[in-house]
Design an enzyme around this catalytic site. Sequence first.
Site, PDB file in Angstrom:
ATOM      1  N   THR A 240      25.072  38.930 -12.882  1.00 20.64           N
ATOM      2  CA  THR A 240      26.282  39.084 -12.086  1.00 20.64           C
ATOM      3  C   THR A 240      26.093  40.137 -11.005  1.00 20.64           C
ATOM      4  O   THR A 240      25.238  41.025 -11.121  1.00 20.64           O
ATOM      5  CB  THR A 240      27.482  39.449 -12.982  1.00 20.64           C
ATOM      6  OG1 THR A 240      28.692  39.361 -12.214  1.00 20.64           O
ATOM      7  CG2 THR A 240      27.351  40.849 -13.548  1.00 20.64           C
ATOM      8  N   GLN A 262      31.281  45.738 -12.931  1.00 18.47           N
ATOM      9  CA  GLN A 262      30.270  44.683 -12.998  1.00 18.47           C
ATOM     10  C   GLN A 262      28.975  45.184 -13.616  1.00 18.47           C
ATOM     11  O   GLN A 262      28.265  44.427 -14.281  1.00 18.47           O
ATOM     12  CB  GLN A 262      30.005  44.121 -11.602  1.00 18.47           C
ATOM     13  CG  GLN A 262      31.184  43.364 -11.020  1.00 18.47           C
ATOM     14  CD  GLN A 262      31.672  42.245 -11.929  1.00 18.47           C
ATOM     15  OE1 GLN A 262      30.937  41.315 -12.234  1.00 18.47           O
ATOM     16  NE2 GLN A 262      32.914  42.331 -12.380  1.00 18.47           N
ATOM     17  N   HIS A 265      28.240  44.552 -17.416  1.00 14.57           N
ATOM     18  CA  HIS A 265      27.843  43.258 -17.957  1.00 14.57           C
ATOM     19  C   HIS A 265      26.436  43.268 -18.516  1.00 14.57           C
ATOM     20  O   HIS A 265      26.172  42.689 -19.577  1.00 14.57           O
ATOM     21  CB  HIS A 265      27.912  42.188 -16.856  1.00 14.57           C
ATOM     22  CG  HIS A 265      29.256  41.577 -16.679  1.00 14.57           C
ATOM     23  ND1 HIS A 265      29.788  40.664 -17.544  1.00 14.57           N
ATOM     24  CD2 HIS A 265      30.182  41.748 -15.706  1.00 14.57           C
ATOM     25  CE1 HIS A 265      30.991  40.289 -17.132  1.00 14.57           C
ATOM     26  NE2 HIS A 265      31.253  40.934 -16.015  1.00 14.57           N
ATOM     27  N   GLU A 332      27.999  37.099  -5.185  1.00  9.90           N
ATOM     28  CA  GLU A 332      28.835  36.345  -6.128  1.00  9.90           C
ATOM     29  C   GLU A 332      30.293  36.787  -5.976  1.00  9.90           C
ATOM     30  O   GLU A 332      31.198  35.962  -5.820  1.00  9.90           O
ATOM     31  CB  GLU A 332      28.339  36.610  -7.553  1.00  9.90           C
ATOM     32  CG  GLU A 332      29.177  35.941  -8.631  1.00  9.90           C
ATOM     33  CD  GLU A 332      28.793  36.409 -10.025  1.00  9.90           C
ATOM     34  OE1 GLU A 332      29.189  35.739 -10.987  1.00  9.90           O
ATOM     35  OE2 GLU A 332      28.122  37.454 -10.167  1.00  9.90           O
ATOM     36  N   HIS A 333      30.526  38.086  -6.053  1.00  7.19           N
ATOM     37  CA  HIS A 333      31.851  38.668  -5.841  1.00  7.19           C
ATOM     38  C   HIS A 333      31.783  39.618  -4.648  1.00  7.19           C
ATOM     39  O   HIS A 333      30.932  40.505  -4.620  1.00  7.19           O
ATOM     40  CB  HIS A 333      32.304  39.492  -7.050  1.00  7.19           C
ATOM     41  CG  HIS A 333      32.196  38.790  -8.363  1.00  7.19           C
ATOM     42  ND1 HIS A 333      31.122  38.976  -9.217  1.00  7.19           N
ATOM     43  CD2 HIS A 333      33.025  37.920  -8.975  1.00  7.19           C
ATOM     44  CE1 HIS A 333      31.305  38.238 -10.318  1.00  7.19           C
ATOM     45  NE2 HIS A 333      32.456  37.591 -10.196  1.00  7.19           N
ATOM     46  N   ASP A 366      38.108  37.854 -12.742  1.00  7.36           N
ATOM     47  CA  ASP A 366      37.406  37.536 -13.980  1.00  7.36           C
ATOM     48  C   ASP A 366      38.334  36.940 -15.029  1.00  7.36           C
ATOM     49  O   ASP A 366      37.894  36.186 -15.902  1.00  7.36           O
ATOM     50  CB  ASP A 366      36.750  38.796 -14.555  1.00  7.36           C
ATOM     51  CG  ASP A 366      35.479  39.181 -13.823  1.00  7.36           C
ATOM     52  OD1 ASP A 366      34.908  38.316 -13.141  1.00  7.36           O
ATOM     53  OD2 ASP A 366      35.062  40.347 -13.933  1.00  7.36           O
ATOM     54  N   GLU A 420      13.638  -0.013  12.106  1.00  6.20           N
ATOM     55  CA  GLU A 420      13.053   0.714  10.980  1.00  6.20           C
ATOM     56  C   GLU A 420      11.972  -0.094  10.265  1.00  6.20           C
ATOM     57  O   GLU A 420      11.493   0.323   9.203  1.00  6.20           O
ATOM     58  CB  GLU A 420      14.156   1.093   9.990  1.00  6.20           C
ATOM     59  CG  GLU A 420      15.140   2.113  10.554  1.00  6.20           C
ATOM     60  CD  GLU A 420      16.121   2.627   9.510  1.00  6.20           C
ATOM     61  OE1 GLU A 420      16.168   2.063   8.387  1.00  6.20           O
ATOM     62  OE2 GLU A 420      16.822   3.605   9.802  1.00  6.20           O
ATOM     63  N   HIS A 425      16.266  -6.410   5.514  1.00  4.49           N
ATOM     64  CA  HIS A 425      17.642  -5.891   5.540  1.00  4.49           C
ATOM     65  C   HIS A 425      18.497  -6.735   6.472  1.00  4.49           C
ATOM     66  O   HIS A 425      19.625  -7.127   6.134  1.00  4.49           O
ATOM     67  CB  HIS A 425      17.656  -4.429   6.008  1.00  4.49           C
ATOM     68  CG  HIS A 425      17.262  -3.444   4.955  1.00  4.49           C
ATOM     69  ND1 HIS A 425      16.038  -3.456   4.350  1.00  4.49           N
ATOM     70  CD2 HIS A 425      17.955  -2.406   4.418  1.00  4.49           C
ATOM     71  CE1 HIS A 425      15.976  -2.466   3.469  1.00  4.49           C
ATOM     72  NE2 HIS A 425      17.129  -1.814   3.491  1.00  4.49           N
TER      73      HIS A 425
END
Length: 440
Positions: A240, A262, A265, A332-333, A366, A420, A425
């Site tokens: 984190t 944080q 963690h 992340e945050h 959170d 192509e 096709h």
Amino acid sequence: MISRIDLRGNALPEGGALRDLLPRAEFDVEAALETVRPICEDVRHRGSAAVIEWGEKFDGVRIDSIRVPAAAIAEALERLEPAVRAALEESIRRARLVHREQRRTTHTTQVVPGGTVTEKWVPVERVGLYVPGGRSVYPSSVVMNVVPAQEAGVEGIAVASPPQKDFDGLPHPTILAACALLGVDEVYAAGGAQAVAMFAYGTAECLPVNLVTGPGNIYVAAAKRLLKGRIGIDAEAGPTEIAILADSTADPVHVAADLISQAEHDPMAAAVLVTDSEELAAATEAELKPQVAATKHITDRIEPALAGRQSAIVLVNDVEDGLKVVDAYAAEHLEIQTADAAALADRVRNAGAIFVGPWAPVSLGDYCAGSNHVLPTGGCACHSSGLSVQSFLRGIHIVDYTRDALAEVTHHVVTLAEAEDLPAHGAALKARFGGEVPQQ
């Protein structure tokens, strides 16, 4: 306790050169692949027996069955402290409010008269949701995984969390109680790479799933990488991280507290302050010492996290340079604690979630903001989003053309197919009109 990186003076470098100057944890998923490969293969061939044996090795407890009995889930809810139950119920309520608004609706576009393309959104049939159970207990991760899956309309939801020695080989009772509150009765005592493999290959007790989501350690991330393709994944979650962009108006007490929040963690958690204020940097450093001393998990998590190479105070010339730095970091945050926080937050391009001003700390997100806390880490916020209802949906195009509508566009399709060098096709269309291109 925390290092400094001084980017003042010269103009900031661009792109990757700037990213390389910023702190980041070492998280070598590739190296962990060789560790998880034999675990996953063992689960593939021996199923539940392998999950049980690897769980005994890594979690220190032997269990008879990986499926958690319904009675144990119900009992966990009955024994849940009323205050914790009320908090989880409020977290669920707020998460549902936000995630329900993310639902997508079927839409039909008329491309030409007689030709339509409809995009319908179909939920994944079955998902495996991983809830960590290592250093901390994460009932909040149950909420963050289950709510968007339910709001997307997923029919089959299975939760896995490591067996706990202190609880007779069951996942932590608070995790089981959160499952009960959400109406999830398919829960497995399985952790790490073996849980991901169980979801991917299936066992006698657990049917295979289509998608695995949820954070975990490096071995969970490595198993997701190894098995991606057989299963869909949300992301390879790393440690984190929090970044705070702040100026002289920020309160160092708040800033220090949020960095610590944080850091607790994991010793690899990242805590980064980006500021143009030397005074705020010094005041935050001064605040960290007493706040760290007054909290829990000091020596095993917080101090090594703050002192690690992944954490730093980054000094910049001004807030504009600060914005460039946090965009390059792609946290992340990301907290914005500046005089014009809302306007600045609107300009951020890269972040998992943005927290605006002094009254929206990451801790709120959170648990009870209503937002999702399963977010991209390691700079992946520059290309990936956090978990949402969309994570559990697939968009399917339905093409419906009449004969006339196909005839009108056949010459274009034939031209492009021949350009192509794929003439068959074009022939597939001409076959519907006697082998010719219809006249316009």
